[in-house]
Scaffold this active site. Structure first.
Site, PDB file in Angstrom:
ATOM      1  N   ALA A 157       0.867  -1.191   0.000  1.00 17.99           N
ATOM      2  CA  ALA A 157       0.000   0.000   0.000  1.00 17.99           C
ATOM      3  C   ALA A 157       0.900   1.236   0.000  1.00 17.99           C
ATOM      4  O   ALA A 157       0.794   2.117   0.852  1.00 17.99           O
ATOM      5  CB  ALA A 157      -0.954   0.004   1.193  1.00 17.99           C
ATOM      6  N   HIS A 173       7.093   5.796   1.481  1.00 18.27           N
ATOM      7  CA  HIS A 173       7.856   4.599   1.125  1.00 18.27           C
ATOM      8  C   HIS A 173       8.771   4.875  -0.073  1.00 18.27           C
ATOM      9  O   HIS A 173       9.925   4.452  -0.095  1.00 18.27           O
ATOM     10  CB  HIS A 173       6.909   3.460   0.729  1.00 18.27           C
ATOM     11  CG  HIS A 173       5.932   3.055   1.799  1.00 18.27           C
ATOM     12  ND1 HIS A 173       4.576   3.166   1.635  1.00 18.27           N
ATOM     13  CD2 HIS A 173       6.120   2.544   3.038  1.00 18.27           C
ATOM     14  CE1 HIS A 173       3.969   2.720   2.720  1.00 18.27           C
ATOM     15  NE2 HIS A 173       4.872   2.354   3.596  1.00 18.27           N
TER      16      HIS A 173
HETATM   17  P1  AMP Z   1       4.888   0.230   6.450  1.00 18.14           P
HETATM   18  O1  AMP Z   1       4.751  -0.531   5.200  1.00 18.14           O
HETATM   19  O2  AMP Z   1       3.897   1.344   6.566  1.00 18.14           O
HETATM   20  O3  AMP Z   1       5.004  -0.621   7.660  1.00 18.14           O
HETATM   21  O4  AMP Z   1       6.253   1.011   6.370  1.00 18.14           O
HETATM   22  C1  AMP Z   1       7.394   0.537   5.721  1.00 18.14           C
HETATM   23  C2  AMP Z   1       8.511   1.506   5.975  1.00 18.14           C
HETATM   24  O5  AMP Z   1       8.155   2.790   5.493  1.00 18.14           O
HETATM   25  C3  AMP Z   1       8.815   1.672   7.475  1.00 18.14           C
HETATM   26  O6  AMP Z   1      10.221   1.800   7.640  1.00 18.14           O
HETATM   27  C4  AMP Z   1       8.110   2.957   7.805  1.00 18.14           C
HETATM   28  O7  AMP Z   1       8.668   3.636   8.911  1.00 18.14           O
HETATM   29  C5  AMP Z   1       8.324   3.742   6.521  1.00 18.14           C
HETATM   30  N1  AMP Z   1       7.347   4.817   6.392  1.00 18.14           N
HETATM   31  C6  AMP Z   1       6.000   4.734   6.521  1.00 18.14           C
HETATM   32  N2  AMP Z   1       5.433   5.957   6.402  1.00 18.14           N
HETATM   33  C7  AMP Z   1       6.453   6.824   6.204  1.00 18.14           C
HETATM   34  C8  AMP Z   1       6.533   8.246   6.020  1.00 18.14           C
HETATM   35  N3  AMP Z   1       5.460   9.008   6.016  1.00 18.14           N
HETATM   36  N4  AMP Z   1       7.763   8.802   5.847  1.00 18.14           N
HETATM   37  C9  AMP Z   1       8.887   8.032   5.864  1.00 18.14           C
HETATM   38  N5  AMP Z   1       8.881   6.699   6.019  1.00 18.14           N
HETATM   39  C10 AMP Z   1       7.680   6.099   6.195  1.00 18.14           C
END
Ligand code: AMP
Length: 284
Positions: A36, A41
């Site tokens: 998603a 990301h």
């Molecule tokens: P997730 O798939 O949302 O668990 O996140 C995957 C990676 O993306 C993790 O390292 C999160 O910390 C990073 N991430 C999610 N949202 C953000 C954002 N707004 N800014 C920077 N990194 C993000």
């Protein structure tokens, strides 16, 4: 647009690609995600491309980091859209195993994270960081990257994983990247898709309240009073509840009594309607 983005779904196939790149002397950066994908990301993937020759992105919605009551089944999934976005930022490989490939029949080993996992998210979601640490340890040994990149958006996760990499002497460098935000300050998150229009209009108040608290802490104001004010502010504008707002040591995440010049982090989790939002900012 890149035509070379491959999606692999078995450890065996993954290892073939990695071995080839190693043999060619290429460095590799891994960006673990649950799909998603949004610009937050994609920013991590762009950073991966800067830091290494090859950017590998994992997409795996890890069941072991969700409690039975949490949103695993309604977690947003859009693999086709994700792959398009990853092509647009020139990712080199997508590692997208299914649950049976990641946790085959008989799987029974787990990482137990240490003190950084206590409190904050760990208090509300007791099994969460065990699940995160175990799957990241597996991702690291599957991909064997030189670098792994995580967002500060999940700040406690970043600190828990830093500690794991240090404690287990894992041979990679972990890099934390700043949180990407919408223009109004709301941290980009896959879970923002759950927000109604009215909730989306309220949501930026979370960052605004944390930024205001950060300024207060920086100017030496009483921390407990600042936190209490921030909670009232959020409840007044329409947040359903505040799971926590805490000021912690930025490196160890240990609770602090008062600002004494060391780097601090303000971390918060709130509920807006049915959606749980987390955010954090630096302070001190
Ligand atoms: P997730 O798939 O949302 O668990 O996140 C995957 C990676 O993306 C993790 O390292 C999160 O910390 C990073 N991430 C999610 N949202 C953000 C954002 N707004 N800014 C920077 N990194 C993000």
């Amino acid at each position: 647009m890149s035509k070379s983005l491959k999606t692999v779904r078995t450890v065996k196939e993954l290892r073939k690609h990695v071995a080839k790149w190693r043999a060619d002397g290429k460095s590799m950066a891994l960006v673990p995600t649950m799909g998603a994908l949004h610009d937050g990301h994609l920013g991590l993937v762009k950073l991966a491309k800067k830091k290494a020759d090859k950017a590998i992105v994992s997409i795996f919605v890890n069941p072991t980091q969700f409690a039975p009551t949490e949103d695993l089944s309604r977690y947003p999934r859009d693999e086709a859209g994700d792959l398009q976005k990853l092509e647009s930022v020139d990712a080199d490989l997508v590692w997208a195993p299914d649950v049976a490939e990641m946790y085959p029949e008989g799987f029974s080993t787990a990482i137990a994270p240490g003190s950084a996992a206590e409190g904050l998210e760990g208090a509300i979601r007791p099994h969460h960081f065990g699940g995160v640490a175990t799957v990241c340890c597996k991702l690291f040994s599957q991909v064997t990257p030189d670098i792994a990149i995580f967002g500060e958006k999940d700040y406690q996760q970043l600190i828990v994983l830093r500690q794991m990499v240090r404690d287990l002497n894992l041979p990679l460098k972990l890099i934390g990247a700043p949180t990407r935000r919408a223009k109004d300050g709301l941290a980009l998150s896959s879970r923002n898709a759950y927000l109604s229009e009215a909730e989306r209009a309220i949501a930026p108040e979370l960052h605004a309240a944390l930024a205001a608290l950060s300024a207060e802490v920086g100017s030496g104001a009483d921390i407990a009073a600042g936190i209490a004010n921030a909670k009232v502010r959020l409840l007044t504008v329409g947040f359903a509840s505040v799971d926590y707002i805490e000021v912690r040591d930025a490196e160890t995440l240990q609770p602090i009594e008062r600002a004494d010049g060391r780097p601090l982090r303000i971390l918060a989790a709130v509920r807006l309607g049915k959606t749980r939002l987390i955010d954090n900012v630096s302070a001190g």
